[in-house]
Structure formats: structure tokens, C-alpha cells
Design a protein around this motif. Structure first.
Motif, PDB file in Angstrom:
ATOM      1  N   ARG A   1      40.465  42.862  53.163  1.00 14.81           N
ATOM      2  CA  ARG A   1      39.199  42.908  52.446  1.00 14.81           C
ATOM      3  C   ARG A   1      39.406  43.561  51.076  1.00 14.81           C
ATOM      4  O   ARG A   1      40.165  44.528  50.934  1.00 14.81           O
TER       5      ARG A   1
ATOM      6  N   THR B   1      30.645  40.600  52.539  1.00 16.02           N
ATOM      7  CA  THR B   1      30.251  41.380  53.707  1.00 16.02           C
ATOM      8  C   THR B   1      29.933  42.788  53.247  1.00 16.02           C
ATOM      9  O   THR B   1      30.670  43.354  52.424  1.00 16.02           O
TER      10      THR B   1
ATOM     11  N   THR C   1      32.399  43.745  50.416  1.00 19.33           N
ATOM     12  CA  THR C   1      33.832  43.453  50.468  1.00 19.33           C
ATOM     13  C   THR C   1      34.007  41.946  50.573  1.00 19.33           C
ATOM     14  O   THR C   1      33.085  41.212  50.987  1.00 19.33           O
TER      15      THR C   1
ATOM     16  N   ASP D   1      36.921  38.612  51.436  1.00 19.96           N
ATOM     17  CA  ASP D   1      38.155  38.180  52.091  1.00 19.96           C
ATOM     18  C   ASP D   1      39.198  37.869  51.015  1.00 19.96           C
ATOM     19  O   ASP D   1      38.985  37.014  50.158  1.00 19.96           O
TER      20      ASP D   1
END
Length: 436
Positions: free
Chosen positions: A18, A47, A56, A58
Motif C-alpha cells: 500500500r 482505501t 492508501t 495498491d
């Protein structure tokens, strides 16, 4: 930047890495608010970070977006003047034209071919540049009208203005029209220069020859020698661009205002004439000639140090080791028997100076070897520099025309008297508005 890996979730696998909003912005080369624009368009998923502070992302998804959009460098630090460019990269004491080692290009291809590579990203073997008849006639007429003591750069500036006046399409900034202007302007500059003093002038065989062969007779009265002309052609190709040097920045500022390509070149020439830029090779020429005359670099270097003057042709702030342009030009000059004495003198200067400070050679010293050994005037290196760099300025103009206009608008930090100040009065003179 280091990606943060989430801890093992107990299943033996590690959760996806993240990135914070700041890290994501840096990886994409955008502002943090742009990251959320990507989220709103469905190009990224966010997220909520633990504790509810920020979001955060990916890392794999961010990397995929980078690949789709093309990675951009992180935004410059406040106060830095940085422009994205795909023309020249200087890295690891080497420099590259569109990702290709510039010294290898100069070794394998003629100046005109390297110019086409810079302009179009395509290599066109056998490329020749031809001066339009009307532009060449106008440029020659204007140059011939100058005083005899005019400098080579004076002549080039006047030639550019004359060539512009002969081009009714100069305000058309479409790519193909600008390229046509560039392909005609460079040989017009060379053709407008008078022959070297004592020379025979233009020979019939020069008219269809490469640009280096045409330029040779404008720089020296000595007959053209194939190894010498090859070295001159290499110098032209090596000097064609060097990232955002002072003259190139001036050219880009002009292009940002949508000045036509001739005006862009005029802006570059105005800055190039400074003693710290294109004219620097003249000082190296005179120093090298003195070394040859006195038979050793020791007294010449000692005189410079005693007077508190820097040694011309040494050191470059962008390279820790020898300037790769100097290295490549020295290699070409090593194949010229007549250059052996000047080449040895240049190495003597470097070795002698190293006793005081280890400063490697830069391209000005290599240009001085070329000009001294071929009987050229001290200003010849400046002419080579200006003719060569014209193609680079056009390459940057083509790039800048595609950017937001007038984007280079810094703010001045005013340090004068604070207003309001009283209206100034001229000394011993009545007001212009006073009654008669």
C-alpha cells in the motif's frame, strides 16, 4: 521511496503493498489532488488508511497506471526550474540524444543525420540540408553589408533575421512547416558566412557536400582534408544539444511565447555570445596557441594562476570526469596527423593543472585543438558551436510549441522602495505640464 508491505494476514501470503497519497503522487509525478481525480474517474481505487487519516493505494495498481499514462518525473522542489524534455539526458558522466549515446551517434552519423534524429526521432541516413535560394541571397546580402570587423556571431544573427524576412510562412508553427524552416535555416547560416581570409571561397564540389565540408572553407583557408572535415563534422554533431544550457533556455522562453523558429534561434544566439557560454572556446584557443609558442604548458598555466584567472577549457559542472564531448572529439583528432602538436599541448595543460587542481578537459579545449591545428581564427569554435546548436534550439522549440503557452512566468521578488513614494522631480527642470 520504499513501498510499505502489509503484514502477513495469517494465510501465509503477504497483503498487497500500500502507498500513501503522497507516495502515489510522487510515483505518478502529479500533485496529491490529481491522485483523487484519478480515483473519481475510476482509474485508481483507494482505501481509508488505519485510523481514518488519508487513503492508501495498491502499489501494483499505481504501477499499472504509470505504464498506461507514461511515467513522469516527480515534481521539482520549490524554486527549481525544471522542464520535462525528451531530447537530451545527462546522466552518469554521459549524455544521450533521445536515449541513444550522443558520442556514438556523432561517431557513426553526420551532423545532418543527428539533427534529423533530434527533430523527428527518426534516423535518415544520407540526409542533406539545402538552403532556399531566396533566403540565402537575402542572408548573404545582409551579411555583406556589415562592417569588416563584425564578429561571426554578428553575421549569424543578421543572417537569421534576413532569412526570416524571406520566409512568408515563418509564423506557421505547425510541425512540418517548422521542420522545413529548420532544414533551410542551418545551411543558410553556413552559406551566408564569408570565406576565411585568404581562402578561395566556395568551390563547386562544396555545393552538394555535407554541411561540415561547406563550413570548412568559412573557417580556414587551408585545403579541406578528409580527417579534419570528419573531426569538424563530429564536433558539430557532439555540440548539437546539451540539455537546458543558458542559450537553450532562452530559446525555449521565446518558443513559449510562440515566437517563430527564426526568432527562437535569434534568442539562442543572443545568449550564446556570452564569454561564459559559446565564446569560451576562444579563450582556450588563445591559451593553447601560447602553449605551443612557449613550448610548455607550465609557464602559461602559472601565468593564469598568478593572475587569478581560471584555466580555459577545463572542468564542467555537469561532469565529474572528462567531458564526454571532449573525449569523443579528442579521439577524432587523434586521427589527424596535423593535430598531433595541439593535441599534445592540450594534454600538457590538463597534466600541468592537475598538480594544482585535478580538472579534466571540457569540450572547449577539444574545440581549441581543432581550431589551432587547422589554422582557424580564435572565434571559429564559437561559430561551430552556434551553427551546431541551431538545430538543437529548433528541437526544443518543437517540443515547447506543444506545451502550455507562456508557462515560464516567474515572479519577481521586489526589493525597491515601498510605495507610496512622492512623485520624482527632474533636477533644474520645470514640469512638463507647467504652463508656458
Amino acid at each position: 521511496m520504499t513501498d510499505r508491505a502489509a503484514p502477513d494476514d495469517g494465510s501465509g501470503t503477504t497483503a498487497p503493498r500500500r502507498l500513501s497519497t503522497r507516495e502515489t503522487a510522487e510515483r505518478l509525478g502529479v500533485k496529491p489532488e490529481t491522485v483523487y481525480a484519478y480515483v473519481s474517474r475510476g482509474q485508481l481505487n483507494s482505501t481509508r488508511a488505519p485510523g481514518g487519516r488519508g487513503s492508501t493505494f495498491d502499489a501494483a495498481e499505481v504501477d499499472a497506471l504509470v505504464r498506461r499514462t507514461g511515467r513522469r518525473e516527480p515534481p521539482p522542489a520549490p524554486g527549481d526550474l525544471v522542464f520535462r524534455t525528451g531530447i537530451t539526458l545527462i546522466e552518469g558522466d554521459r549524455y544521450y540524444f533521445r536515449g541513444v549515446d550522443a558520442t556514438e551517434l556523432a561517431r557513426e552519423y553526420a551532423y545532418e543525420e543527428v539533427a534529423e534524429w533530434l527533430w523527428t526521432g527518426e534516423l535518415r541516413p544520407g540526409s542533406r540540408l539545402t538552403a532556399p535560394g531566396e533566403a540565402l541571397a537575402a542572408a548573404r546580402g545582409a551579411v555583406d553589408a556589415l562592417p569588416a570587423h563584425s564578429s561571426p556571431t554578428d553575421r549569424l544573427r543578421v543572417a537569421v533575421i534576413a532569412a526570416a524576412s524571406a520566409d512568408p510562412f515563418r509564423f506557421d508553427l505547425s510541425r512540418e512547416t517548422v521542420l522545413a524552416a529548420a532544414r533551410g535555416l542551418v545551411p543558410t547560416l553556413v552559406g551566408a558566412l564569408p570565406p576565411a581570409a585568404g581562402g578561395a571561397g566556395e568551390r563547386p564540389e562544396e555545393r552538394d557536400a555535407g554541411l561540415a565540408r561547406q563550413l570548412w572553407s568559412k573557417l580556414t583557408a587551408r585545403p579541406a582534408d578528409a580527417p579534419f572535415v570528419t573531426a569538424l563534422d563530429g564536433a558539430l554533431a557532439l555540440l548539437i544539444d546539451h540539455d537546458l544550457a543558458a542559450s537553450t533556455l532562452a530559446a525555449r522562453v521565446a518558443a513559449s511565447a510562440h515566437a517563430h523558429p527564426y526568432a527562437v534561434v535569434s534568442a539562442g544566439l543572443g545568449v550564446l555570445e556570452g564569454p561564459l557560454h559559446g565564446a569560451a572556446s576562444g579563450s582556450a584557443h588563445r591559451m593553447l596557441a601560447e602553449v605551443l609558442e612557449r613550448g610548455s604548458a607550465v609557464p602559461v598555466v602559472a601565468d593564469h594562476l598568478r593572475a587569478g584567472r581560471r584555466i580555459p577549457g577545463l572542468g564542467h559542472r555537469l561532469y565529474r570526469t572528462e567531458d564526454p564531448r571532449a573525449q569523443a572529439l579528442f579521439a577524432l583528432l587523434a586521427n589527424v596527423p596535423q593535430a598531433a602538436g595541439a593535441l599534445a599541448a592540450a594534454h600538457d595543460v590538463v597534466a600541468t593543472t592537475a598538480r594544482h587542481a585535478p580538472l579534466p578537459a571540457n569540450v572547449d579545449l577539444a574545440l581549441a585543438v581543432l581550431s589551432v591545428s587547422s589554422g582557424m581564427a580564435a572565434e571559429a569554435g564559437e561559430t561551430v558551436f552556434a551553427v551546431s546548436r541551431t538545430a538543437g534550439w529548433i528541437a526544443h522549440a518543437l517540443e515547447e510549441y506543444g506545451e502550455r503557452p507562456l508557462r515560464m512566468r516567474p515572479s519577481g521578488q521586489y526589493c525597491g522602495p515601498r510605495p507610496p513614494q512622492p512623485l520624482p522631480a527632474a533636477a533644474d527642470a520645470p514640469s512638463r505640464r507647467s504652463a508656458p
